[in-house]
Write a protein that holds these residues in place. Sequence first.
Motif, PDB file in Angstrom:
ATOM      1  N   ASP A  37       0.848  -1.184   0.000  1.00 57.29           N
ATOM      2  CA  ASP A  37       0.000   0.000   0.000  1.00 57.29           C
ATOM      3  C   ASP A  37       0.885   1.236   0.000  1.00 57.29           C
ATOM      4  N   VAL A  38       0.465   2.270  -0.726  1.00 60.69           N
ATOM      5  CA  VAL A  38       1.215   3.520  -0.822  1.00 60.69           C
ATOM      6  C   VAL A  38       0.243   4.682  -0.635  1.00 60.69           C
ATOM      7  N   THR A  39       0.656   5.675   0.156  1.00 59.71           N
ATOM      8  CA  THR A  39      -0.120   6.895   0.339  1.00 59.71           C
ATOM      9  C   THR A  39       0.780   8.079   0.017  1.00 59.71           C
ATOM     10  N   TYR A  40       0.329   8.942  -0.882  1.00 61.98           N
ATOM     11  CA  TYR A  40       1.066  10.141  -1.261  1.00 61.98           C
ATOM     12  C   TYR A  40       0.448  11.332  -0.535  1.00 61.98           C
ATOM     13  N   ASP A  41       1.294  12.182   0.063  1.00 58.48           N
ATOM     14  CA  ASP A  41       0.798  13.340   0.810  1.00 58.48           C
ATOM     15  C   ASP A  41       1.546  14.601   0.416  1.00 58.48           C
ATOM     16  N   LEU A  42       0.875  15.727   0.595  1.00 58.22           N
ATOM     17  CA  LEU A  42       1.485  17.041   0.456  1.00 58.22           C
ATOM     18  C   LEU A  42       0.911  17.914   1.553  1.00 58.22           C
ATOM     19  N   THR A  43       1.770  18.326   2.493  1.00 59.63           N
ATOM     20  CA  THR A  43       1.324  19.186   3.588  1.00 59.63           C
ATOM     21  C   THR A  43       2.277  20.367   3.721  1.00 59.63           C
ATOM     22  N   ILE A  44       1.799  21.422   4.328  1.00 64.15           N
ATOM     23  CA  ILE A  44       2.642  22.586   4.584  1.00 64.15           C
ATOM     24  C   ILE A  44       3.773  22.202   5.539  1.00 64.15           C
ATOM     25  N   GLU A  45       3.460  21.394   6.534  1.00 59.66           N
ATOM     26  CA  GLU A  45       4.433  21.027   7.565  1.00 59.66           C
ATOM     27  C   GLU A  45       5.566  20.148   7.038  1.00 59.66           C
ATOM     28  N   HIS A  46       5.225  19.150   6.208  1.00 59.23           N
ATOM     29  CA  HIS A  46       6.206  18.140   5.802  1.00 59.23           C
ATOM     30  C   HIS A  46       6.535  18.146   4.316  1.00 59.23           C
ATOM     31  N   GLY A  47       5.817  18.926   3.532  1.00 62.67           N
ATOM     32  CA  GLY A  47       6.047  18.943   2.091  1.00 62.67           C
ATOM     33  C   GLY A  47       5.514  17.672   1.433  1.00 62.67           C
ATOM     34  N   ILE A  48       6.198  17.213   0.383  1.00 62.15           N
ATOM     35  CA  ILE A  48       5.780  16.015  -0.351  1.00 62.15           C
ATOM     36  C   ILE A  48       6.353  14.785   0.338  1.00 62.15           C
ATOM     37  N   THR A  49       5.480  13.865   0.740  1.00 60.40           N
ATOM     38  CA  THR A  49       5.922  12.623   1.379  1.00 60.40           C
ATOM     39  C   THR A  49       5.181  11.431   0.789  1.00 60.40           C
ATOM     40  N   THR A  50       5.789  10.270   0.937  1.00 55.45           N
ATOM     41  CA  THR A  50       5.191   9.012   0.521  1.00 55.45           C
ATOM     42  C   THR A  50       5.283   8.039   1.689  1.00 55.45           C
ATOM     43  N   ARG A  51       4.150   7.420   2.039  1.00 60.75           N
ATOM     44  CA  ARG A  51       4.116   6.422   3.115  1.00 60.75           C
ATOM     45  C   ARG A  51       3.940   5.053   2.476  1.00 60.75           C
ATOM     46  N   LEU A  52       4.884   4.148   2.765  1.00 63.15           N
ATOM     47  CA  LEU A  52       4.816   2.779   2.245  1.00 63.15           C
ATOM     48  C   LEU A  52       4.417   1.831   3.363  1.00 63.15           C
ATOM     49  N   LYS A  53       3.468   0.946   3.076  1.00 63.07           N
ATOM     50  CA  LYS A  53       3.150  -0.145   3.986  1.00 63.07           C
ATOM     51  C   LYS A  53       3.849  -1.376   3.424  1.00 63.07           C
ATOM     52  N   LEU A  54       4.668  -1.977   4.260  1.00 67.48           N
ATOM     53  CA  LEU A  54       5.521  -3.083   3.839  1.00 67.48           C
ATOM     54  C   LEU A  54       5.224  -4.344   4.629  1.00 67.48           C
ATOM     55  N   CYS A  55       5.509  -5.483   4.020  1.00 67.22           N
ATOM     56  CA  CYS A  55       5.414  -6.751   4.731  1.00 67.22           C
ATOM     57  C   CYS A  55       6.580  -7.627   4.293  1.00 67.22           C
ATOM     58  N   LYS A  56       6.812  -8.657   5.080  1.00 69.23           N
ATOM     59  CA  LYS A  56       7.882  -9.586   4.733  1.00 69.23           C
ATOM     60  C   LYS A  56       7.556 -10.292   3.433  1.00 69.23           C
ATOM     61  N   ARG A  57       8.587 -10.615   2.697  1.00 68.79           N
ATOM     62  CA  ARG A  57       8.447 -11.320   1.424  1.00 68.79           C
ATOM     63  C   ARG A  57       7.702 -12.638   1.652  1.00 68.79           C
ATOM     64  N   GLY A  58       6.671 -12.883   0.846  1.00 63.28           N
ATOM     65  CA  GLY A  58       5.901 -14.122   0.945  1.00 63.28           C
ATOM     66  C   GLY A  58       4.750 -14.077   1.936  1.00 63.28           C
ATOM     67  N   ALA A  59       4.583 -12.948   2.651  1.00 61.23           N
ATOM     68  CA  ALA A  59       3.487 -12.834   3.622  1.00 61.23           C
ATOM     69  C   ALA A  59       2.170 -12.587   2.894  1.00 61.23           C
ATOM     70  N   ILE A  60       1.079 -12.970   3.515  1.00 58.80           N
ATOM     71  CA  ILE A  60      -0.256 -12.723   2.977  1.00 58.80           C
ATOM     72  C   ILE A  60      -0.838 -11.534   3.736  1.00 58.80           C
ATOM     73  N   VAL A  61      -1.323 -10.526   2.982  1.00 56.42           N
ATOM     74  CA  VAL A  61      -1.837  -9.296   3.587  1.00 56.42           C
ATOM     75  C   VAL A  61      -3.283  -9.098   3.175  1.00 56.42           C
TER      76      VAL A  61
END
Length: 72
Positions: A37-61
């Motif tokens: 999962d990926v979330t793209y954000d743009l805020t005055i406080e932090h500017g342009i950011t990307t949040r990645l949700k990660l899991c171990k290789r081979g995991a079921i999400v």
Amino acid sequence: MVFQGHINEQGNIYNVDQMYTVQIEDEDVNEDMYVYDVTYDLTIEHGITTRLKLCKRGAIVAYAAAISKGGS
């Protein structure tokens, strides 16, 4: 994990269905992880950011969007 900007070191946009090597020294983590999962954000406080949700290789999400649709 949160990154400044939307572009990775190879010049590609961060996106789902990608693998990244994650290194967290404080937690003794050094392994390839899958982006589900990926979330793209743009805020005055932090500017342009990307949040990645990660899991171990081979995991079921269970993806949250599927759950919010009532399990259909």
